[in-house]
Design an enzyme around this catalytic site. Structure first.
Site, short mmCIF file in Angstrom:
data_model
loop_
_atom_site.label_atom_id
_atom_site.label_comp_id
_atom_site.label_asym_id
_atom_site.label_seq_id
_atom_site.Cartn_x
_atom_site.Cartn_y
_atom_site.Cartn_z
N ASN A 36 0.84 -1.21 0.00
CA ASN A 36 0.00 0.00 0.00
C ASN A 36 0.87 1.26 0.00
OD1 ASN A 36 -0.48 -1.38 2.86
ND2 ASN A 36 -0.78 0.75 3.30
N ASP A 37 0.67 2.19 0.88
CA ASP A 37 1.22 3.55 0.74
C ASP A 37 2.67 3.68 0.26
OD1 ASP A 37 -1.00 3.59 2.34
OD2 ASP A 37 -0.11 4.73 3.96
N GLN A 53 4.61 0.50 2.02
CA GLN A 53 3.98 -0.40 2.98
C GLN A 53 3.87 -1.77 2.33
OE1 GLN A 53 2.27 0.63 6.43
NE2 GLN A 53 4.34 1.26 5.94
N PHE A 96 4.51 1.21 10.18
CA PHE A 96 3.54 1.94 9.38
C PHE A 96 4.22 3.09 8.61
CE2 PHE A 96 -0.96 0.96 11.23
CZ PHE A 96 -0.75 -0.39 11.04
N GLU A 219 -4.89 10.87 7.52
CA GLU A 219 -3.71 10.03 7.36
C GLU A 219 -2.73 10.71 6.41
OE1 GLU A 219 -5.22 5.56 8.05
OE2 GLU A 219 -5.59 6.25 6.03
C1 FRU Z 1 -2.89 4.77 4.89
C2 FRU Z 1 -2.54 3.96 6.12
C3 FRU Z 1 -1.63 4.76 7.03
C4 FRU Z 1 -0.89 3.69 7.78
C5 FRU Z 1 -0.74 2.61 6.74
C6 FRU Z 1 -0.78 1.22 7.30
O1 FRU Z 1 -3.25 4.01 3.79
O2 FRU Z 1 -3.71 3.55 6.78
O3 FRU Z 1 -2.29 5.68 7.85
O4 FRU Z 1 0.33 4.14 8.28
O5 FRU Z 1 -1.78 2.80 5.81
O6 FRU Z 1 -0.45 0.28 6.34
#
Ligand code: FRU
Length: 484
Positions: A36-37, A53, A96, A219
């Site tokens: 993800n991010d 991530q 995270f 976020e």
């Molecule tokens: C955003 C989020 C962040 C967090 C991460 C966890 O997509 O929820 O706030 O750090 O993904 O994977």
């Protein structure tokens, strides 16, 4: 036990299982498993580094690691070893999101440690901020003084648990970090901390809070200077739709305003979406050696099923990089010039009058289009991409409404739906740059005034490209390049 070594070995042993069908060619993806991010986006030692991530073990979200890749042009990426694993008492349930910065030639990462503290993992947790450092930009050591900011440094009256996604910046030799949080009463907000030595951090203040319409938790904040202004970007959770805007469950938005770095406030008048499509979340920016402010985001959205999660062994990709340009009181988002180096097989047509559907006699699943329409009398006109059998992905403009649409109801497997956004014609013209890459479409409208991004999963044989008009209009020019 999660370690970097275990993760790297697992990936190397399993990579052969990957199903390539929907893999992208000029977008960053993980080698295996879930991403993800974007994290730690930085131009360092002559290369762009992007961390992300990462849960390598399955194509679903799990205890977060940081994946790591490098690129010379943000088009082609090379994977490096996993940079962070959740292997400490303070980050055991996940490393995270966070950011990177350079100091004395070393590469620093600041990230959130996630700790589950009770039986209900969605509600019982705490978060803290940590630093890792690398001499070579590849191997990272976590500081022995971690965590450097703990939940006890959250001001009274705010959420005790949502406290994450540090984005670091430096001004006049002082380090600052913005963090996302909420007030526990349905308002997302951003906290600013300051440090002179990276070990001791003190609260400057809460610099911005939702006005009630901007989601219940914020976020991935990002705060930077652009053209003498301060820009704040972030990802508000559960932000209600406003007309055509913010139609996804979780959104992204930017504000151009003024940061008072001593007083701890960020003042703004307006906020705007960063992308008006389906799949764009948690954007992060960096500035490169050419002075460009570049943003990339996760090209997905939470709480949906991603078709490659079943049987493909991977899920998640980043968007193309976009240059952020200040244009009066708005931002433009533009493709980088680096994309042109990958253009092959140029095709050009011009001055076509359009009425009904016209096959453009070119096709593909990985290409760029540059198209200029003169709207004339047409009620609606546009492009149909990835056409084959019953499948098509439609990008269209309706003159009476002054609205552009991205429709993926017939785009293949995966989610359908339509996103719309208001765009004005310029002297009757609509100019589009469209990038199609296997399972993605990114359309830059009117020089980046609006951008719409979406994932699509058509059949491999759906390759057609058509233009169409209801009523009549002209296509002033149509250019296509394959991207290789
Ligand atoms: C955003 C989020 C962040 C967090 C991460 C966890 O997509 O929820 O706030 O750090 O993904 O994977």
């Amino acid at each position: 036990m999660y370690t970097r070594e275990n993760a790297d070995k697992f990936i190397a042993d399993r990579k052969y299982l990957l199903n390539e069908e929907y893999r992208l060619t000029f977008h960053l993806m993980s080698e295996f498993g879930w991403m993800n991010d974007p994290n730690g986006f930085i131009y360092y030692n002559g290369e762009y580094h992007m961390f992300y991530q990462y849960y390598p073990y399955q194509p679903v979200w799990g205890p977060m690691h940081w994946g790591h890749a490098v690129s010379h042009d943000l088009m082609k990426w090379k994977q490096l070893p996993v940079a962070l694993a959740p292997d400490q008492a303070y980050d055991r349930d996940g490393c995270f999101s966070g950011s990177a910065f350079e100091r004395d030639g070393k590469l620093y990462l600041m990230y959130t440690g996630h700790l589950v503290t009770g039986p209900d993992k969605d509600n019982d947790y705490r978060q803290n901020q940590n630093i890792a450092v690398s001499e070579d930009g590849i191997r990272f050591e976590k500081l022995t003084s971690n965590p450097v900011i703990g939940p006890e440094q959250i001001p009274a009256g705010l959420s005790r648990k949502d406290f994450r996604d540090p984005k670091v910046f430096e001004r006049d030799g002082v380090y600052y970090v913005v963090l996302g949080s909420n007030d526990g009463q349905g308002h997302g907000l951003i906290l600013l901390y300051r440090s002179h030595d990276l070990a001791n951090w003190s609260l400057v203040g809460e610099i911005a809070r939702s006005d009630g319409k901007l989601g219940d938790n914020w976020e991935c904040p990002d705060l930077f200077e652009l053209g003498g202004r301060d820009v704040l970007m972030m990802s508000p959770q559960r932000m209600p739709a406003q007309g055509d805007d913010y139609q996804n469950l979780h959104s992204t938005t930017y504000m151009i305003g003024r940061l008072d770095i001593e007083g701890g406030s960020f003042r703004y008048d307006r906020y705007e979406p960063i992308d008006c499509g389906f799949d764009f979340y948690a954007p992060q920016t960096t500035i490169d050696d050419k002075g460009r402010r570049i943003v990339m985001a996760w090209m997905e959205t939470w709480e949906t099923e991603i078709p490659t999660q079943l049987g493909h062994y991977w899920a998640g990709a980043m968007t193309m990089p976009r240059e952020v340009v200040l244009d009066g009181e708005s931002l433009l988002f533009k493709p980088l010039e680096e994309t042109s180096a990958y253009r092959h097989n140029a095709f050009e047509a011009g001055n076509l009058s359009l009425s009904g559907v016209k096959d453009m006699e070119v096709s593909g699943d990985c290409y760029e289009l540059e198209v200029v329409f003169q709207a004339e009398q047409a009620e609606e006109f546009g492009l149909k991409l990835r056409v084959g059998g019953e499948e098509e992905t439609v990008l269209s403009y309706r003159q009476a409404e002054g609205r552009f649409r991205f429709n993926r109801d017939r785009s293949g497997i995966g989610l359908g739906g339509e996103r719309r956004t208001k765009v004005a014609l310029k002297d009757g013209l609509l100019t589009l740059r469209v990038f199609v890459d296997k399972s993605s479409v990114e359309v830059f409208i009117q020089g980046g005034e609006k951008v719409m991004t979406g994932r699509i999963y058509p059949g491999a044989g759906s390759l057609g490209i058509q233009a169409y008009a209801e009523g009549s209009c002209s296509m002033v020019s149509f250019k296509k390049w394959d991207i290789k």
